[in-house]
Design an enzyme around this catalytic site. Structure first.
Site, PDB file in Angstrom:
ATOM      1  N   CYS A 289      79.299  30.544  45.793  1.00 23.09           N
ATOM      2  CA  CYS A 289      78.307  30.278  44.749  1.00 23.09           C
ATOM      3  C   CYS A 289      78.708  28.988  44.018  1.00 23.09           C
ATOM      4  CB  CYS A 289      78.288  31.445  43.763  1.00 23.09           C
ATOM      5  SG  CYS A 289      79.884  31.665  42.983  1.00 23.09           S
TER       6      CYS A 289
ATOM      7  N   HIS B 121      88.703  35.681  45.522  1.00 18.70           N
ATOM      8  CA  HIS B 121      89.147  36.916  46.164  1.00 18.70           C
ATOM      9  C   HIS B 121      88.871  36.853  47.666  1.00 18.70           C
ATOM     10  CE1 HIS B 121      89.044  39.115  42.077  1.00 18.70           C
ATOM     11  NE2 HIS B 121      90.255  38.724  42.384  1.00 18.70           N
TER      12      HIS B 121
ATOM     13  N   HIS C  73      86.581  33.519  37.063  1.00 17.14           N
ATOM     14  CA  HIS C  73      86.403  34.784  36.341  1.00 17.14           C
ATOM     15  C   HIS C  73      86.675  34.672  34.844  1.00 17.14           C
ATOM     16  CE1 HIS C  73      86.363  36.616  40.213  1.00 17.14           C
ATOM     17  NE2 HIS C  73      87.644  36.470  40.433  1.00 17.14           N
TER      18      HIS C  73
ATOM     19  N   CYS D  36      83.705  29.848  35.179  1.00 13.43           N
ATOM     20  CA  CYS D  36      82.296  29.580  35.479  1.00 13.43           C
ATOM     21  C   CYS D  36      81.487  29.540  34.175  1.00 13.43           C
ATOM     22  CB  CYS D  36      81.757  30.674  36.399  1.00 13.43           C
ATOM     23  SG  CYS D  36      80.011  30.447  36.762  1.00 13.43           S
TER      24      CYS D  36
ATOM     25  N   HIS E 154      88.239  44.517  36.480  1.00 12.94           N
ATOM     26  CA  HIS E 154      87.916  43.185  37.017  1.00 12.94           C
ATOM     27  C   HIS E 154      88.318  42.112  36.003  1.00 12.94           C
ATOM     28  CE1 HIS E 154      85.620  39.758  38.481  1.00 12.94           C
ATOM     29  NE2 HIS E 154      85.660  40.357  39.655  1.00 12.94           N
TER      30      HIS E 154
ATOM     31  N   GLU F 149      87.075  39.360  35.064  1.00 11.68           N
ATOM     32  CA  GLU F 149      86.005  38.873  34.165  1.00 11.68           C
ATOM     33  C   GLU F 149      85.792  39.865  33.012  1.00 11.68           C
ATOM     34  OE1 GLU F 149      82.188  37.914  36.038  1.00 11.68           O
ATOM     35  OE2 GLU F 149      81.214  38.665  34.222  1.00 11.68           O
TER      36      GLU F 149
ATOM     37  N   THR G 242      78.887  39.572  35.565  1.00 15.32           N
ATOM     38  CA  THR G 242      77.940  38.654  36.219  1.00 15.32           C
ATOM     39  C   THR G 242      77.570  39.044  37.653  1.00 15.32           C
ATOM     40  OG1 THR G 242      79.814  37.283  36.827  1.00 15.32           O
ATOM     41  CG2 THR G 242      78.575  36.602  34.884  1.00 15.32           C
TER      42      THR G 242
ATOM     43  N   SER H  93      87.340  41.511  47.084  1.00 16.39           N
ATOM     44  CA  SER H  93      86.229  40.839  46.396  1.00 16.39           C
ATOM     45  C   SER H  93      85.231  41.870  45.880  1.00 16.39           C
ATOM     46  CB  SER H  93      85.546  39.868  47.370  1.00 16.39           C
ATOM     47  OG  SER H  93      84.239  39.589  46.927  1.00 16.39           O
TER      48      SER H  93
ATOM     49  N   SER I 219      82.417  34.672  47.348  1.00 21.02           N
ATOM     50  CA  SER I 219      83.759  34.120  47.529  1.00 21.02           C
ATOM     51  C   SER I 219      84.122  34.000  49.012  1.00 21.02           C
ATOM     52  CB  SER I 219      84.774  35.001  46.796  1.00 21.02           C
ATOM     53  OG  SER I 219      84.564  36.355  47.129  1.00 21.02           O
TER      54      SER I 219
HETATM   55  S1  SF4 Z   1      79.233  34.013  37.512  1.00 22.93           S
HETATM   56 FE1  SF4 Z   1      80.599  34.397  39.229  1.00 22.93          FE
HETATM   57  S2  SF4 Z   1      79.244  34.835  40.960  1.00 22.93           S
HETATM   58 FE2  SF4 Z   1      77.986  33.875  39.363  1.00 22.93          FE
HETATM   59  S3  SF4 Z   1      77.965  31.682  39.822  1.00 22.93           S
HETATM   60 FE3  SF4 Z   1      79.652  32.048  38.412  1.00 22.93          FE
HETATM   61  S4  SF4 Z   1      81.455  32.401  39.696  1.00 22.93           S
HETATM   62 FE4  SF4 Z   1      79.645  32.646  40.974  1.00 22.93          FE
END
Ligand code: SF4
Length: 291
Positions: free
Chosen positions: A24, A52, A84, A106, A134, A136, A172, A228, A272
């Site tokens: 992504c 991951h 994350h 991100c 997790h 995140e 997310t 993952s 990932s």
């Molecule tokens: S939130 Fe996570 S899955 Fe979504 S774009 Fe960002 S890294 Fe990728």
């Protein structure tokens, strides 16, 4: 059929790739930042694996990017904060130690962190729909001194510990169906509820593409690291639709007996999963004689 790319038509077996799959935007960005850092500095570390996916982590190690458990493990060098996100404590600790920090969190995750703070500031009890362990979710919870309620699935919901005013956000990579079900249940348990759908576009698109493939194929391979979360989630979603769904990390995991009598094979992957693994699997399937 338009939304799929037909990759191969080999005798009776056709191979289809999910329209949206693989790295992504957030993962691509994190990888780009880490590789840039490795060109400028000798010692580059990530707190936990950058993504991951064991095969890709191995590749990164060859570029001089090594995963560590925590900032306590190093005394100097560059630390890349992965997509994350991390708790503010980790950031402060790295800075105190004099480490150079490259923040590859991100922007979607940063948005969720900010919304969680905002909800708390408005007096809502913050409810995170996601996986307790997790990174995140941990980053959001730590930021709020663990003053949050984390719900993984509808069965976790018994109303214990719920306030009357709640603010709900999602990890997310959460499954939209699960998020919707939990929000629906929560509605009956509280007086006021503010909801932010924080499932990112990339995750949502990968879920939709995978569902389409699961409906149209007689064998579906979900490719990605076993560690993952988003790949495992795609596997769970697809398995409910197509029982001939397998989670594999690479072509080595394919049991050729799965292909027996199958005419339409689908390949999907998490955010990932690097493209070289998918290409390798497609090549492998092209070389197989269906029976
Ligand atoms: S939130 Fe996570 S899955 Fe979504 S774009 Fe960002 S890294 Fe990728």
């Amino acid at each position: 059929m338009k939304s799929w790319r037909e990759l191969n038509s080999y005798k009776k077996m056709q191979v289809f790739l999910a329209e949206k799959s693989g790295f992504c935007f957030g993962v691509k960005r994190a990888v780009r930042l880490a590789i840039q850092a490795s060109k400028m500095a000798k010692q580059v570390y990530t707190i936990g694996p950058l993504i991951h996916n064991p095969q890709y982590v191995e590749y990164l190690q060859k570029q001089g990017i090594f995963p560590i458990q925590s900032v306590n493990d190093v005394e100097s060098g560059v630390v890349v904060l992965r997509s994350h996100g991390v708790s503010p404590d980790t950031y402060i600790q790295a800075k105190k130690k004099g480490l150079e920090v490259v923040d590859a969190t991100c922007p979607n995750v940063k948005r969720v962190q900010a919304l969680a703070r905002e909800l708390k500031g408005e007096g809502y009890q913050v409810v995170i729909v996601g996986e307790r362990r997790h990174p995140e979710v941990r980053s959001i919870a730590n930021d709020l001194q663990d003053d949050v309620l984390i719900i993984g699935e509808v069965d976790d919901l018994r109303g214990d510990g719920l306030s009357k005013r709640i603010g709900v956000i999602a990890q997310t990579t959460q499954d939209l169906g699960c998020f919707r079900d939990i929000c629906h249940q929560l509605l009956g348990l509280v007086r006021e509820m503010k909801v932010y759908n924080t499932i990112c576009k990339a995750s949502y698109e990968r879920q939709v593409s995978t569902i389409k493939l699961a409906q149209k194929t007689d064998l579906l391979l979900i490719v990605g690291g076993r560690n993952s979360a988003n790949t495992s989630r795609l596997f769970r979603i697809a398995s409910k639709i197509n029982p001939n769904t397998y989670h594999i990390e690479s072509k080595k995991d394919i049991d050729t007996s799965w292909l027996s009598g199958k005419e339409r094979v689908g390949i999907s992957s998490g955010a990932s999963t690097p493209s070289f693994i998918i290409e390798d699997i497609v090549e492998y399937l092209r070389g197989i004689e269906p029976y």
